[in-house]
Design an enzyme around this catalytic site. Structure first.
Site, short mmCIF file in Angstrom:
data_model
loop_
_atom_site.label_atom_id
_atom_site.label_comp_id
_atom_site.label_asym_id
_atom_site.label_seq_id
_atom_site.Cartn_x
_atom_site.Cartn_y
_atom_site.Cartn_z
N GLU A 13 -0.40 -8.87 4.39
CA GLU A 13 -0.01 -9.09 5.78
C GLU A 13 -1.18 -8.99 6.75
OE1 GLU A 13 0.20 -4.58 5.42
OE2 GLU A 13 0.46 -6.33 4.12
N CYS A 54 0.83 -1.21 0.00
CA CYS A 54 0.00 0.00 0.00
C CYS A 54 0.86 1.26 0.00
CB CYS A 54 -0.97 -0.06 1.17
SG CYS A 54 -2.34 1.11 1.07
N HIS A 111 -2.99 -5.48 1.08
CA HIS A 111 -2.31 -5.78 2.34
C HIS A 111 -2.31 -7.30 2.61
CE1 HIS A 111 -1.70 -1.78 4.21
NE2 HIS A 111 -2.78 -1.42 3.52
#
Length: 287
Positions: free
Chosen positions: A200, A104, A198
């Site tokens: 993660e 991002c 994202h």
């Protein structure tokens, strides 16, 4: 010898503490946890380039085997010290020729550092889940996306997008909201792999995003029923504890790309295995 990795927190202190209050960890702590999970042999340090007097390693960047930048609530086209210091940090990482990754904000900062530009997305905000991300022709054979199907969903939250590509930038994924959902950038001898989404983020993180963006989601018409938003957040948190709950995942349109950790983390795992480890091994051989 194990890997030595560095996570650069993209947020100023006030925002990362707000995230910690909702999810129990700051973005950089969450990112570091993911890296340790994917590379159990790694030592992971955290740096705060948005903070005045930050603990930026400077010339010591070359001692790391890989460097990752988190997301951020900042806008790179609204330059202030917190932004410009991170752009300079990204340029230093490129110059150090250390394998470089970002989610991002990380993609946006790396793009601007390499000469591209970022804007507020005229199509609006993408929040919660980025739908129907599609690999480009370049992305289909790119190691960044090994194991991904040609079309997939991923966690996300962003208002901004890459506007102008940097020289040496290859777009590897796109969707209807953002033309650049993933890319590789080569600049000043370094290589960056990054995504606008994202990978993660787990379901607890996504629930935190929805909670944090509550006034925006209701105010901008994503939802008109706060009770429905409450149910969504509660369901995401329940699903985080038990990802096998199809009765929760299916009504919200969540598939294995979101609920299965191994599927969701594909790009970060690929970066570690295909970029970080080979470069680290080459450095050992050349030492």
């Amino acid at each position: 010898m194990g890997l030595r990795l560095l996570v650069a927190e993209g947020n100023v202190e006030s925002h990362r503490e707000r995230v910690r209050a909702l999810t129990g960890r700051t973005p950089s702590q969450g990112y570091a946890d993911v890296l340790r999970k994917l590379a159990p042999d790694a030592t992971v340090d955290i740096v705060f380039p948005a903070d005045p007097g930050a603990n930026i390693p400077g010339a010591g960047l070359e001692s790391y085997d890989g460097i990752a930048i988190t997301g951020s609530a900042l806008n790179v086209y609204k330059p202030d010290d917190a932004c410009t210091s991170q752009i300079e940090f990204a340029r230093a990482v490129f110059a150090a020729k250390v394998p470089f990754f970002g989610s991002c904000w990380g993609l946006q900062v790396a793009t601007v550092a390499a000469g591209g530009s970022v804007r507020a997305n005229p199509k609006g905000r993408e929040v919660g889940i980025a739908r129907a991300i599609r690999l480009t022709e370049a992305g289909r054979g790119h190691g960044l996306h090994d194991g991904r199907p040609e079309t997939f969903d991923a966690p996300c939250v962003h208002m901004d997008e890459v506007e102008t590509l940097a020289e040496g930038m290859v777009v590897t994924a796109t969707n209807a909201v953002s033309d650049v959902q993933a890319a590789e950038i080569t600049y000043d001898g370094g290589t960056f792999w990054g995504v606008q989404y994202h990978p993660e983020y787990d379901l607890t993180d996504i629930a935190g995003v929805l909670d944090r963006y509550r006034p925006i989601l209701l105010g901008e018409g994503y939802l008109h029923d706060e009770g429905l938003l409450d149910r969504m957040i509660a369901d995401y948190r329940t699903l985080a504890a038990d990802p096998s709950r199809r009765d929760i995942a299916w009504p919200w349109g969540l598939d294995r790309m979101i609920t299965d950790e191994a599927e969701r983390l594909a790009e970060i795992r690929n970066w570690i295995e295909l970029r970080v480890r080979p470069v680290a091994a080459e450095r050992v051989r050349g030492a």
